[in-house]
Write a protein that holds these residues in place. Sequence first.
Motif, PDB file in Angstrom:
ATOM      1  N   SER A  70       8.952   7.134   0.394  1.00 17.03           N
ATOM      2  CA  SER A  70       8.646   7.008  -1.024  1.00 17.03           C
ATOM      3  C   SER A  70       7.582   5.950  -1.228  1.00 17.03           C
ATOM      4  N   VAL A  71       6.616   6.266  -2.053  1.00 20.60           N
ATOM      5  CA  VAL A  71       5.610   5.291  -2.475  1.00 20.60           C
ATOM      6  C   VAL A  71       5.455   5.474  -3.982  1.00 20.60           C
ATOM      7  N   VAL A  72       5.654   4.399  -4.706  1.00 16.50           N
ATOM      8  CA  VAL A  72       5.495   4.455  -6.159  1.00 16.50           C
ATOM      9  C   VAL A  72       4.689   3.251  -6.614  1.00 16.50           C
ATOM     10  N   THR A  73       3.882   3.466  -7.644  1.00 11.02           N
ATOM     11  CA  THR A  73       3.102   2.393  -8.254  1.00 11.02           C
ATOM     12  C   THR A  73       3.151   2.568  -9.757  1.00 11.02           C
ATOM     13  N   ASP A  74       3.389   1.469 -10.452  1.00  7.97           N
ATOM     14  CA  ASP A  74       3.376   1.487 -11.904  1.00  7.97           C
ATOM     15  C   ASP A  74       2.027   2.061 -12.353  1.00  7.97           C
ATOM     16  N   PRO A  75       2.038   3.041 -13.267  1.00  9.33           N
ATOM     17  CA  PRO A  75       0.769   3.661 -13.686  1.00  9.33           C
ATOM     18  C   PRO A  75      -0.289   2.657 -14.148  1.00  9.33           C
ATOM     19  N   ALA A  76       0.111   1.568 -14.748  1.00  9.35           N
ATOM     20  CA  ALA A  76      -0.853   0.565 -15.220  1.00  9.35           C
ATOM     21  C   ALA A  76      -1.501  -0.213 -14.079  1.00  9.35           C
ATOM     22  N   HIS A  77      -0.969  -0.086 -12.874  1.00  9.25           N
ATOM     23  CA  HIS A  77      -1.487  -0.856 -11.741  1.00  9.25           C
ATOM     24  C   HIS A  77      -2.049   0.029 -10.624  1.00  9.25           C
ATOM     25  N   ARG A  78      -2.278   1.285 -10.929  1.00  9.50           N
ATOM     26  CA  ARG A  78      -2.872   2.182  -9.931  1.00  9.50           C
ATOM     27  C   ARG A  78      -4.357   1.893  -9.775  1.00  9.50           C
ATOM     28  N   ARG A  79      -4.886   2.260  -8.627  1.00  8.63           N
ATOM     29  CA  ARG A  79      -6.289   2.074  -8.274  1.00  8.63           C
ATOM     30  C   ARG A  79      -6.670   0.588  -8.136  1.00  8.63           C
ATOM     31  N   LYS A  80      -5.675  -0.231  -7.784  1.00  5.76           N
ATOM     32  CA  LYS A  80      -5.924  -1.657  -7.578  1.00  5.76           C
ATOM     33  C   LYS A  80      -5.559  -2.083  -6.163  1.00  5.76           C
ATOM     34  N   GLY A  81      -5.215  -1.123  -5.292  1.00  4.81           N
ATOM     35  CA  GLY A  81      -4.901  -1.433  -3.905  1.00  4.81           C
ATOM     36  C   GLY A  81      -3.444  -1.761  -3.642  1.00  4.81           C
ATOM     37  N   CYS A  82      -2.590  -1.663  -4.658  1.00  2.00           N
ATOM     38  CA  CYS A  82      -1.177  -2.015  -4.474  1.00  2.00           C
ATOM     39  C   CYS A  82      -0.475  -1.070  -3.504  1.00  2.00           C
ATOM     40  N   ALA A  83      -0.605   0.228  -3.740  1.00  2.00           N
ATOM     41  CA  ALA A  83       0.054   1.200  -2.860  1.00  2.00           C
ATOM     42  C   ALA A  83      -0.486   1.072  -1.434  1.00  2.00           C
ATOM     43  N   ARG A  84      -1.772   0.924  -1.313  1.00  2.00           N
ATOM     44  CA  ARG A  84      -2.390   0.791   0.013  1.00  2.00           C
ATOM     45  C   ARG A  84      -1.813  -0.414   0.750  1.00  2.00           C
ATOM     46  N   ALA A  85      -1.678  -1.544   0.075  1.00  2.00           N
ATOM     47  CA  ALA A  85      -1.150  -2.752   0.711  1.00  2.00           C
ATOM     48  C   ALA A  85       0.305  -2.544   1.141  1.00  2.00           C
ATOM     49  N   CYS A  86       1.110  -1.909   0.289  1.00  2.00           N
ATOM     50  CA  CYS A  86       2.519  -1.667   0.637  1.00  2.00           C
ATOM     51  C   CYS A  86       2.633  -0.716   1.819  1.00  2.00           C
ATOM     52  N   VAL A  87       1.859   0.370   1.797  1.00  2.00           N
ATOM     53  CA  VAL A  87       1.920   1.339   2.896  1.00  2.00           C
ATOM     54  C   VAL A  87       1.392   0.715   4.183  1.00  2.00           C
ATOM     55  N   ALA A  88       0.329  -0.063   4.100  1.00  2.00           N
ATOM     56  CA  ALA A  88      -0.206  -0.718   5.302  1.00  2.00           C
ATOM     57  C   ALA A  88       0.842  -1.640   5.930  1.00  2.00           C
ATOM     58  N   ALA A  89       1.575  -2.377   5.109  1.00  2.00           N
ATOM     59  CA  ALA A  89       2.635  -3.249   5.636  1.00  2.00           C
ATOM     60  C   ALA A  89       3.741  -2.416   6.275  1.00  2.00           C
ATOM     61  N   LEU A  90       4.103  -1.312   5.640  1.00  2.00           N
ATOM     62  CA  LEU A  90       5.130  -0.426   6.193  1.00  2.00           C
ATOM     63  C   LEU A  90       4.675   0.165   7.526  1.00  2.00           C
ATOM     64  N   LEU A  91       3.428   0.595   7.616  1.00  2.00           N
ATOM     65  CA  LEU A  91       2.901   1.160   8.863  1.00  2.00           C
ATOM     66  C   LEU A  91       2.903   0.118   9.975  1.00  2.00           C
ATOM     67  N   HIS A  92       2.562  -1.111   9.639  1.00  2.00           N
ATOM     68  CA  HIS A  92       2.595  -2.188  10.634  1.00  2.00           C
ATOM     69  C   HIS A  92       4.019  -2.367  11.161  1.00  2.00           C
ATOM     70  N   TRP A  93       5.005  -2.340  10.264  1.00  2.00           N
ATOM     71  CA  TRP A  93       6.403  -2.466  10.674  1.00  2.00           C
ATOM     72  C   TRP A  93       6.826  -1.283  11.548  1.00  2.00           C
ATOM     73  N   LEU A  94       6.471  -0.061  11.134  1.00  2.00           N
ATOM     74  CA  LEU A  94       6.846   1.129  11.905  1.00  2.00           C
ATOM     75  C   LEU A  94       6.200   1.117  13.295  1.00  2.00           C
ATOM     76  N   ALA A  95       4.959   0.672  13.391  1.00  2.00           N
ATOM     77  CA  ALA A  95       4.297   0.579  14.698  1.00  2.00           C
ATOM     78  C   ALA A  95       5.052  -0.392  15.604  1.00  2.00           C
ATOM     79  N   GLY A  96       5.606  -1.439  15.040  1.00  2.00           N
ATOM     80  CA  GLY A  96       6.386  -2.399  15.813  1.00  2.00           C
ATOM     81  C   GLY A  96       7.755  -1.875  16.232  1.00  2.00           C
TER      82      GLY A  96
END
Length: 146
Positions: A70-96
């Motif tokens: 699941s990835v969700v972002t408040d509509p008022a905060h989309r296109r600001k890199g929030c989802a990308r930052a959360c997914v990137a952190a999750l991918l780093h954890w999964l790679a580990g």
Amino acid sequence: MFAALGPVSEGPWVEHCTDIFAHCLTDDPTMAAYVIDDGTGRLLSCAVGEYEPRLPGPRSSAAHVGHVRSVVTDPAHRRKGCARACVAALLHWLAGQDCSQVQLRASAEGQRVYAGLGFEVMTDVFMSWRPAACPVGEAVKESRSD
């Protein structure tokens, strides 16, 4: 945030989901969530994922396969890199966690974010079976009559 997907009915699913989610995040080492809040505890974006064992194969002997659930972002905060930052952190954890690959189902809106993180569209057909739609006994009878 669910409202952005269309009408959402309240009901017992909310409490049930909350209980399971809380349990998984505190007692299940195979699940993680990465969040961005506004500093007051209000959620702006979140990425939740988990991993599961996989059998070794010719392309990888890694112990696990990861899933972005699941990835969700408040509509008022989309296109600001929030989802990308959360997914990137999750991918780093999964790679580990020794994941050979990470899978997800993307919305049309999210596809660009995931592609930018290195995800590729697969040609495999995603299929789903729901027990209520086809009782197991009926499916077995039909396959025997073929």
